[in-house]
Design a protein around this motif. Structure first.
Motif, short mmCIF file in Angstrom:
data_model
loop_
_atom_site.label_atom_id
_atom_site.label_comp_id
_atom_site.label_asym_id
_atom_site.label_seq_id
_atom_site.Cartn_x
_atom_site.Cartn_y
_atom_site.Cartn_z
N ASN A 75 3.51 -11.52 -2.45
CA ASN A 75 2.98 -10.23 -2.85
C ASN A 75 3.71 -9.14 -2.08
OD1 ASN A 75 1.12 -7.85 -2.55
ND2 ASN A 75 -0.11 -9.05 -3.99
N ALA A 76 4.31 -8.20 -2.80
CA ALA A 76 5.14 -7.17 -2.16
C ALA A 76 4.34 -6.32 -1.18
CB ALA A 76 5.79 -6.29 -3.23
N VAL A 77 3.07 -6.07 -1.48
CA VAL A 77 2.23 -5.25 -0.61
C VAL A 77 2.20 -5.84 0.80
CG1 VAL A 77 -0.12 -4.44 -0.18
CG2 VAL A 77 0.82 -4.37 -2.49
N LEU A 78 2.18 -7.16 0.88
CA LEU A 78 2.01 -7.84 2.17
C LEU A 78 3.32 -7.95 2.95
CD1 LEU A 78 -0.44 -10.66 1.03
CD2 LEU A 78 -0.99 -8.54 2.23
N GLN A 79 4.41 -7.51 2.38
CA GLN A 79 5.66 -7.53 3.14
C GLN A 79 5.63 -6.50 4.26
OE1 GLN A 79 8.49 -7.22 -0.24
NE2 GLN A 79 9.34 -9.14 0.52
N GLY A 80 4.86 -5.45 4.08
CA GLY A 80 4.79 -4.41 5.10
C GLY A 80 3.48 -4.34 5.83
N MET A 81 2.50 -5.15 5.43
CA MET A 81 1.17 -5.05 6.04
C MET A 81 0.43 -6.37 5.88
SD MET A 81 -1.82 -2.25 5.17
CE MET A 81 -1.96 -2.72 3.43
N THR A 82 -0.01 -6.94 6.96
CA THR A 82 -0.88 -8.12 6.92
C THR A 82 -2.33 -7.64 6.90
OG1 THR A 82 0.66 -9.60 8.04
CG2 THR A 82 -1.67 -10.15 8.19
N VAL A 83 -3.10 -8.08 5.91
CA VAL A 83 -4.49 -7.64 5.76
C VAL A 83 -5.42 -8.73 6.28
CG1 VAL A 83 -6.27 -6.91 4.13
CG2 VAL A 83 -3.89 -6.25 3.75
N ILE A 84 -6.30 -8.36 7.19
CA ILE A 84 -7.21 -9.32 7.82
C ILE A 84 -8.63 -9.04 7.34
CG2 ILE A 84 -8.02 -10.29 10.01
CD1 ILE A 84 -5.50 -9.05 11.31
#
Length: 519
Positions: free
Chosen positions: A134-143
């Motif tokens: 998922n491209a969104v997660l290339q710059g941000m890890t969501v916890i």
């Protein structure tokens, strides 16, 4: 000195801190060097954003909307009692990480979500790692975190440990034996450098306590306007008549309530934004289908009096006799709730030829998700370098402070001072000053505190100066005038602590003036 990991660093500030760690590693004890290695690992990782809030506040629904895929379970079950990290991977998979360090790989369920039942003893589970292409997660890890206020003490403990509440509480509860995170858990779920806090209609005392206790495990830095924003979820459930000035409009009521909550939660958060997580999830994650659009078209053809009666309550909506099957109406209700259904019908009546795709976009616009994403981009993504570097530098300081060797502590302290003296490191000084003022560690008059928060919390120059949209000559003149004022304040009338902050703010205004003048 550089390393392969530094190719993924957020920017020059992170690079400077990474170089500092590399340079010091051979000069410090093995224990401190190992700590520096962990700092380097975290510097090379995407920004870690924890989504936190009370139980049933809609955190997991919002996580799905942000990721753009329905993967986080939203019903109460095993997975909602565990911390789940959503990060980028080249292969979609789920990893169960146990407290002893073991890992067990699972496929996603047939519906694309994390399996509802893991088939293991969750008391032995540290957390879940979900890898997504998922491209969104290339710059941000969501916890995604278990909700505060849960009756499940173990789930609350996991969340509090992630947020750092257990660490704060330890000083008060040592006699009760509060435990710190084990190494596996600390490396896996700790280190959140930013927080997206989810509230509903009423901000409760423990909401404020949780924000006050939020501490990045890399840093011991409290949540503040640099690294925390909040969302008012389930905005469609707010009764307009309960909010003065709303004029009977639900979204206006939600916006006004969010502004009120922002004043309550500040300076712990940069802002509070209204959002309807359910509609956002359905519209963004593929939950809204052409069949749903067709069912809404059928509803739009009903007499207005009939439809308005049906939309009074969920029970009436699903039980009323009409040509749209009750099961279909229930499906729409689960995806959009009454507000979303009403908004979609209105859009169809305005534009009868509207396509399913355009209707989905209209629903997405109505959810408020885009504003949240833009704020995330401004507060988090655009400032990831500063946030990560400040957290890492605070961690380096903490590692040095914990050293038993005075010479080692001095060596690290001197290296940090050299780094902070560089012009490009001024952002770190500004973030430090902002944190000191926001946390109350440095007491400032209210108007000056607000000015420090504004200058330090915004990436846009106009917003920093409190003059959005103003022409460049006006911005330059104002920046120079405020630079002079803060320099005078630092020299005359300020306490020593206030003076240190004032010098940083003076420098910030001067750099803004230079930037505006040279543009």
């Amino acid at each position: 000195m550089t390393s392969p990991e530094q190719g993924r660093l957020a920017g020059p500030l992170s690079m400077s801190v990474a170089n500092l760690c590399h340079r010091l590693q051979p000069q410090v004890s093995a224990r401190t060097a190992a700590g520096f290695a962990e700092v380097l690992r975290r510097l090379g990782a995407p920004l870690q954003v924890a989504v936190a809030g009370r139980i049933k506040s809609g955190k997991s629904t919002l996580v799905n909307a942000l990721i753009g895929r329905r993967v986080a379970p939203t019903d109460i079950g095993e997975c909602t009692r565990l911390v789940t990290r959503f990060q980028y991977g080249t292969v979609d998979r789920v990893e169960i990480v146990f407290t002893d360090g073991r890992k067990q790989v699972l496929p996603f369920a047939a519906d694309g979500m994390i399996p509802a039942e893991l088939g293991v003893d969750i008391e032995q589970v540290s957390h879940i790692e979900a890898y997504l292409t998922n491209a969104v997660l290339q710059g941000m890890t969501v916890i995604d975190t278990p909700g505060l206020g849960s009756l499940d003490a173990a789930s609350v403990s996991r969340t509090e440990q992630l947020l750092g509440a257990a660490k704060h509480r330890k000083e008060e509860d040592d006699e009760e034996g509060s435990d710190e995170l084990d190494d596996t858990s600390r490396n896996a779920v700790a280190g959140a450098e930013a927080v997206l806090y989810v509230v509903t209609q009423g901000v409760r005392a423990d909401d404020q306590q949780a924000l006050a206790a939020f501490t990045a495990a890399t840093a011991s830095r409290e949540a503040g306007p640099v690294n925390a924003i909040a969302v008012l979820n389930k905005a469609d459930t707010i009764a307009p008549e309960s909010v003065e000035g709303s004029g009977g409009d639900v979204w206006k009521a939600a916006t006004l309530l969010a502004e009120k909550q922002a004043s309550t939660l500040k300076p712990r958060v940069a802002d509070v934004l209204p959002v309807i997580g359910l509609i956002a999830e359905s519209a963004e994650s593929g939950g809204f289908t052409s069949a749903d659009a067709e069912a809404l078209r059928q509803l739009a053809e009903l007499d207005d009096d009939v439809l308005q009666t049906m939309l009074i309550s969920a029970d009436i909506f699903t039980s009323w006799e009409c040509d749209v099957p009750a099961g279909t109406r229930l499906r729409l209700l689960e995806k959009l709730d009454l507000f979303g259904i009403s908004h979609a019908v209105e859009a169809i009546r305005k534009e009868p030829e509207i396509t399913a795709g355009a209707l989905r976009r209209a629903l997405l616009d109505a959810s408020g998700l885009e504003a949240v994403r833009q704020r995330l981009s401004i507060v988090f993504a655009a400032r990831a370098d500063g946030i990560k570097a400040a957290a890492a530098l605070a961690s380096v300081t903490a590692l040095a402070h914990a050293s038993a060797d005075p010479a080692e502590r001095q060596r690290v302290h001197d290296a940090i001072e050299v780094l902070l003296a560089k012009p490009e490191a001024h952002q770190l000084r500004l973030l430090e000053a902002l944190t000191l003022v926001a946390s109350g560690a440095v007491d400032m008059p209210e108007d000056l505190s607000e000015e420090v928060l504004r200058v330090g919390s915004n990436a846009d120059i106009g917003a920093q100066l409190g003059k959005p949209g103003a022409p460049r000559p006006e911005l330059a003149a104002h920046a120079l005038e405020r630079a002079g004022w803060w320099r005078s304040f630092a020299s005359f009338g300020a306490t020593p602590a206030q003076s240190r902050v004032a010098h940083v703010v003076h420098r910030a205004y001067f750099l803004i003036w230079q930037q505006v003048r040279e543009a």
